[in-house]
Design a protein around this motif. Structure first.
Motif, PDB file in Angstrom:
ATOM      1  N   ILE A   1       0.839  -1.206   0.000  1.00 22.11           N
ATOM      2  CA  ILE A   1       0.000   0.000   0.000  1.00 22.11           C
ATOM      3  C   ILE A   1       0.868   1.247   0.000  1.00 22.11           C
ATOM      4  CG2 ILE A   1      -1.581   1.362   1.436  1.00 22.11           C
ATOM      5  CD1 ILE A   1      -2.929  -1.280   2.215  1.00 22.11           C
ATOM      6  N   ASP A   2       1.954   1.226   0.770  1.00 20.84           N
ATOM      7  CA  ASP A   2       2.866   2.371   0.818  1.00 20.84           C
ATOM      8  C   ASP A   2       3.455   2.638  -0.563  1.00 20.84           C
ATOM      9  OD1 ASP A   2       4.315   4.456   1.984  1.00 20.84           O
ATOM     10  OD2 ASP A   2       6.023   3.164   2.441  1.00 20.84           O
ATOM     11  N   GLY A   3       3.857   1.577  -1.254  1.00 18.05           N
ATOM     12  CA  GLY A   3       4.417   1.742  -2.591  1.00 18.05           C
ATOM     13  C   GLY A   3       3.426   2.389  -3.546  1.00 18.05           C
ATOM     14  N   ILE A   4       2.169   1.974  -3.474  1.00 17.10           N
ATOM     15  CA  ILE A   4       1.137   2.522  -4.354  1.00 17.10           C
ATOM     16  C   ILE A   4       0.893   4.006  -4.059  1.00 17.10           C
ATOM     17  CG2 ILE A   4      -1.312   2.391  -4.960  1.00 17.10           C
ATOM     18  CD1 ILE A   4      -1.114  -0.638  -4.450  1.00 17.10           C
ATOM     19  N   THR A   5       0.894   4.380  -2.784  1.00 15.21           N
ATOM     20  CA  THR A   5       0.619   5.778  -2.432  1.00 15.21           C
ATOM     21  C   THR A   5       1.684   6.728  -2.979  1.00 15.21           C
ATOM     22  OG1 THR A   5       1.712   5.528  -0.272  1.00 15.21           O
ATOM     23  CG2 THR A   5      -0.673   5.173  -0.352  1.00 15.21           C
ATOM     24  N   PHE A   6       2.921   6.284  -3.058  1.00 19.02           N
ATOM     25  CA  PHE A   6       3.967   7.133  -3.635  1.00 19.02           C
ATOM     26  C   PHE A   6       3.702   7.386  -5.119  1.00 19.02           C
ATOM     27  CE2 PHE A   6       6.690   6.049   0.064  1.00 19.02           C
ATOM     28  CZ  PHE A   6       7.062   7.332   0.387  1.00 19.02           C
ATOM     29  N   LEU A   7       3.220   6.376  -5.811  1.00 16.04           N
ATOM     30  CA  LEU A   7       2.915   6.548  -7.234  1.00 16.04           C
ATOM     31  C   LEU A   7       1.736   7.487  -7.431  1.00 16.04           C
ATOM     32  CD1 LEU A   7       3.364   2.829  -8.399  1.00 16.04           C
ATOM     33  CD2 LEU A   7       5.033   4.693  -8.440  1.00 16.04           C
ATOM     34  N   VAL A   8       0.729   7.397  -6.560  1.00 23.09           N
ATOM     35  CA  VAL A   8      -0.412   8.315  -6.619  1.00 23.09           C
ATOM     36  C   VAL A   8       0.042   9.748  -6.324  1.00 23.09           C
ATOM     37  CG1 VAL A   8      -2.639   8.910  -5.589  1.00 23.09           C
ATOM     38  CG2 VAL A   8      -2.065   6.513  -6.012  1.00 23.09           C
ATOM     39  N   SER A   9       0.916   9.895  -5.332  1.00 25.04           N
ATOM     40  CA  SER A   9       1.441  11.222  -5.001  1.00 25.04           C
ATOM     41  C   SER A   9       2.152  11.847  -6.193  1.00 25.04           C
ATOM     42  CB  SER A   9       2.400  11.120  -3.815  1.00 25.04           C
ATOM     43  OG  SER A   9       3.075  12.344  -3.594  1.00 25.04           O
ATOM     44  N   ALA A  10       2.926  11.044  -6.915  1.00 22.20           N
ATOM     45  CA  ALA A  10       3.646  11.557  -8.081  1.00 22.20           C
ATOM     46  C   ALA A  10       2.671  12.112  -9.120  1.00 22.20           C
ATOM     47  CB  ALA A  10       4.498  10.444  -8.693  1.00 22.20           C
ATOM     48  N   ILE A  11       1.537  11.453  -9.296  1.00 19.86           N
ATOM     49  CA  ILE A  11       0.527  11.929 -10.255  1.00 19.86           C
ATOM     50  C   ILE A  11      -0.044  13.272  -9.811  1.00 19.86           C
ATOM     51  CG2 ILE A  11      -1.735  11.436 -11.253  1.00 19.86           C
ATOM     52  CD1 ILE A  11      -1.020   8.454 -11.061  1.00 19.86           C
ATOM     53  N   ILE A  12      -0.321  13.407  -8.522  1.00 16.19           N
ATOM     54  CA  ILE A  12      -0.890  14.664  -8.011  1.00 16.19           C
ATOM     55  C   ILE A  12       0.128  15.797  -8.116  1.00 16.19           C
ATOM     56  CG2 ILE A  12      -1.803  15.816  -5.959  1.00 16.19           C
ATOM     57  CD1 ILE A  12      -2.923  13.109  -5.088  1.00 16.19           C
ATOM     58  N   ILE A  13       1.382  15.521  -7.774  1.00 12.94           N
ATOM     59  CA  ILE A  13       2.434  16.546  -7.917  1.00 12.94           C
ATOM     60  C   ILE A  13       2.545  16.990  -9.365  1.00 12.94           C
ATOM     61  CG2 ILE A  13       4.909  16.989  -7.713  1.00 12.94           C
ATOM     62  CD1 ILE A  13       3.530  16.894  -5.031  1.00 12.94           C
ATOM     63  N   PHE A  14       2.398  16.068 -10.295  1.00 17.39           N
ATOM     64  CA  PHE A  14       2.443  16.388 -11.723  1.00 17.39           C
ATOM     65  C   PHE A  14       1.359  17.397 -12.094  1.00 17.39           C
ATOM     66  CE2 PHE A  14       0.989  15.538 -16.089  1.00 17.39           C
ATOM     67  CZ  PHE A  14       2.163  15.775 -16.785  1.00 17.39           C
ATOM     68  N   MET A  15       0.222  17.362 -11.407  1.00 14.83           N
ATOM     69  CA  MET A  15      -0.912  18.239 -11.715  1.00 14.83           C
ATOM     70  C   MET A  15      -0.770  19.629 -11.105  1.00 14.83           C
ATOM     71  SD  MET A  15      -3.883  15.373 -11.047  1.00 14.83           S
ATOM     72  CE  MET A  15      -5.216  16.565 -11.204  1.00 14.83           C
ATOM     73  N   ILE A  16       0.234  19.854 -10.252  1.00 13.98           N
ATOM     74  CA  ILE A  16       0.424  21.173  -9.638  1.00 13.98           C
ATOM     75  C   ILE A  16       0.991  22.158 -10.659  1.00 13.98           C
ATOM     76  CG2 ILE A  16       1.748  22.467  -7.915  1.00 13.98           C
ATOM     77  CD1 ILE A  16       1.598  20.067  -6.090  1.00 13.98           C
ATOM     78  N   HIS A  17       0.403  23.323 -10.731  1.00 16.44           N
ATOM     79  CA  HIS A  17       0.932  24.395 -11.594  1.00 16.44           C
ATOM     80  C   HIS A  17       2.028  25.114 -10.816  1.00 16.44           C
ATOM     81  CE1 HIS A  17      -2.190  23.810 -14.593  1.00 16.44           C
ATOM     82  NE2 HIS A  17      -3.103  23.850 -13.635  1.00 16.44           N
ATOM     83  N   TYR A  18       3.241  24.841 -11.210  1.00 16.22           N
ATOM     84  CA  TYR A  18       4.403  25.353 -10.476  1.00 16.22           C
ATOM     85  C   TYR A  18       5.247  26.156 -11.448  1.00 16.22           C
ATOM     86  CZ  TYR A  18       8.707  25.245  -7.678  1.00 16.22           C
ATOM     87  OH  TYR A  18       9.829  25.585  -6.974  1.00 16.22           O
ATOM     88  N   THR A  19       5.431  27.443 -11.184  1.00 15.49           N
ATOM     89  CA  THR A  19       6.027  28.342 -12.171  1.00 15.49           C
ATOM     90  C   THR A  19       7.464  28.743 -11.871  1.00 15.49           C
ATOM     91  OG1 THR A  19       5.092  30.261 -10.999  1.00 15.49           O
ATOM     92  CG2 THR A  19       3.782  29.295 -12.775  1.00 15.49           C
TER      93      THR A  19
END
Length: 407
Positions: free
Chosen positions: A170-188
Motif C-alpha cells: 500500500i505504501d508503494g502505491i501511495t507514492f505513485l499516486v502522489s507523483a501523479i498529483i504533484i504532476f498536476m500542480i501548476h508550479y512556475t
C-alpha cells in the motif's frame, strides 16, 4: 476544501496520501523487523543505516533542487520510492526477504527520499505568500498527520486482511499516486541557472555557497542545532516503540497502533492550531513552550512504567501522554520552518533545506547507535525519562539565549 490556494491544496493532498501509506508501512515494517531479528541492536542498526545515505546525498540534492525543476525532482523521488517499496513487499510475499535485504532497501529508500525532500520542501515557498509560511506549514503538518492518523487506524486491518506484505505494498502505491498529483500542480518557479550545463565542480561550488550563506546566519544555525537535538532525543521513541509496548504496556502489535494513533491525533490538532493562530503567536515563545511541554510528556511516558494502576489505566495514561506529546510537535516545527523560509531567498532554498536536513539527520545515527549499544542494558522507560528531561533543559537554555530576538 481549499487550504490557502488550489496549488497548495494539491500539495497537501499528495502529502496526506504519502503519509497515509508510510503510516501503514511503519507499523508493518517495524513489526517485520522485530519479528525477523528479535534484536534491539539490529533494530537500532537498521535505523542508523537508514539515515547515513541522507547525510551523504543531501548536499548534492539541495543543489539539484536549486538547479533543476523542483516539481520533476519530487516526482522522480516519489516514483523511485514507490518502486523500491513495492519490490520489498514482493520479496516478503515470496519468502525470499533476508535481514541484509532490509539494510539494502532502507538505504535505497533513503537515497530516493534525499533527492525528493529538498525539492518538495522548496516548492512550498513558491506556492504561498511569505506572510503565510507558518500557516502553510501548520496546515501541511495537519494534512501529513491526518494521513498518518488514518493509516495507523487501518494498519492492523490491512495487516490482518493482506498480511505484512500487503500493508507494505500500500505504501508503494501511495507514492505513485502522489507523483501523479504533484504532476498536476501548476508550479512556475524556474531555477536561475541552466541545470543541463552544470558541471561536477559547479555542484561543489554551489554546495560551498550554501554553507557560506548559512554560516553567516547565527540564528538559523541555532535553529538547526535545536532541530538536530530534537531528532536525537526522538530516536528512542521511534526505535523502541515495539519494546515499550511489550515490556511497559504488556501489549502486542495493537500497542503500536494505540501509541501511533495518539501521537498523530495530537500532531493533527497541533497543526490545525498553528494553521489557525500562527499569526497571533510569538515564534520564539511558541518553540520554547512546545519544547518544554513535549519534554514533560516524553518523561511521563517513561514514568508510566512506575505507575501502580491496573493495566487498563496504565495503557490509557500512556495514550494520553503520547497524544499530548504529539500535540506540541507542530507548535515547535511550524515556527521553525516558517522562520527559515522567510529568511531564505528562493534561489537558496534547496541548499538551505538540504543543510537543515543534514543538521537534523546527523544526530539520528548517533541516537540509533546509542540504542544499539546500550539498548539491552538500560530500561526503555529510563531512555524516555532521560530524553524528556534533556529536552526541557534545552528549552530553557534556548529561551535564555533568544528571548529578545525579533523574527
Amino acid at each position: 476544501m481549499k487550504l490557502i490556494n488550489k496549488e497548495f491544496t494539491k500539495l497537501s493532498i499528495a502529502t496526506f496520501i504519502t503519509r497515509f501509506g508510510d503510516s501503514v508501512d511503519s507499523i508493518a515494517f517495524s513489526w517485520l523487523v522485530y519479528v525477523m531479528t528479535g534484536s534491539r541492536e539490529l533494530m537500532g542498526a537498521i535505523f542508523a543505516i537508514s539515515i547515513l545515505p541522507n547525510i551523504i546525498v543531501l548536499p548534492f540534492a539541495g543543489v539539484l533542487a536549486d538547479t533543476f525543476n523542483r516539481k520533476k525532482l519530487t516526482i522522480i523521488g516519489d516514483v523511485s520510492r514507490g518502486i523500491s517499496v513495492t519490490i520489498l513487499a514482493i520479496f516478503y510475499f515470496y519468502g525470499i526477504l533476508e535481514v541484509w535485504h532490509l539494510f539494502m532497501f532502507v538505504i535505497l529508500n533513503s537515497l530516493f527520499e534525499s533527492v525528493a525532500n529538498p525539492a518538495r520542501g522548496s516548492m512550498l515557498q513558491a506556492l504561498v505568500n511569505d506572510d503565510e509560511y507558518v500557516k502553510a506549514n501548520g496546515y501541511l503538518s495537519s494534512a501529513s498527520n491526518l494521513g498518518g492518523l488514518i493509516g495507523i487506524s487501518l494498519a492492523a486491518v490491512f495487516i490482518g486482511l493482506l498480511g505484512i506484505w500487503g500493508a507494505i505494498l500500500i505504501d508503494g502505491i501511495t507514492f505513485l499516486v502522489s507523483a501523479i498529483i504533484i504532476f498536476m500542480i501548476h508550479y512556475t518557479y524556474e531555477p536561475p541557472t541552466n541545470g543541463s550545463k552544470q558541471k561536477i565542480k559547479d555542484f561543489f561550488v554551489m554546495i560551498k555557497e550554501g554553507f557560506v550563506y548559512i554560516g553567516g546566519k547565527k540564528f538559523i544555525i541555532g535553529l538547526m542545532i535545536l532541530g538536530a537535538f530534537i531528532n536525537f532525543a526522538f530516536v528512542p521513541v521511534n526505535v523502541l516503540q515495539p519494546v515499550y509496548v511489550t515490556e511497559v504496556l504488556n501489549l502486542g502489535v495493537e500497542g503500536l497502533t494505540y501509541l501511533g494513533l495518539a501521537i498523530l491525533i495530537g500532531m493533527t490538532l497541533g497543526g490545525l492550531i498553528m494553521g489557525k493562530f500562527a499569526d497571533k503567536v510569538n515564534p520564539i515563545k511558541s518553540i520554547v513552550f512546545g519544547l518544554t511541554m513535549m519534554g514533560i510528556m516524553y518523561a511521563l511516558l517513561g514514568f508510566v512504567d512506575f505507575f501502580t494502576f491496573n493495566q487498563t489505566l496504565i495503557v490509557v495514561s500512556a495514550v494520553v501522554f503520547a497524544a499530548l506529546f504529539g500535540l506540541f510537535l507542530p507548535i515547535i516545527q511550524a515556527p521553525i520552518q516558517g522562520i527559515i523560509m522567510k529568511k531564505t531567498p528562493p534561489e537558496m532554498m534547496g541548499r538551505q533545506s538540504s543543510i537543515f536536513g543534514i543538521f537534523a539527520l546527523i544526530s539520528m545515527p548517533l541516537g540509533g547507535a546509542l540504542v544499539s549499544i546500550i539498548g539491552d542494558s538500560l530500561k526503555v522507560s529510563t531512555f524516555f525519562i532521560s530524553m524528556g528531561t534533556a529536552i526541557v533543559i534545552i528549552a530553557m537554555i534556548y529561551y535564555s539565549i533568544n528571548r529578545k530576538t525579533v523574527v
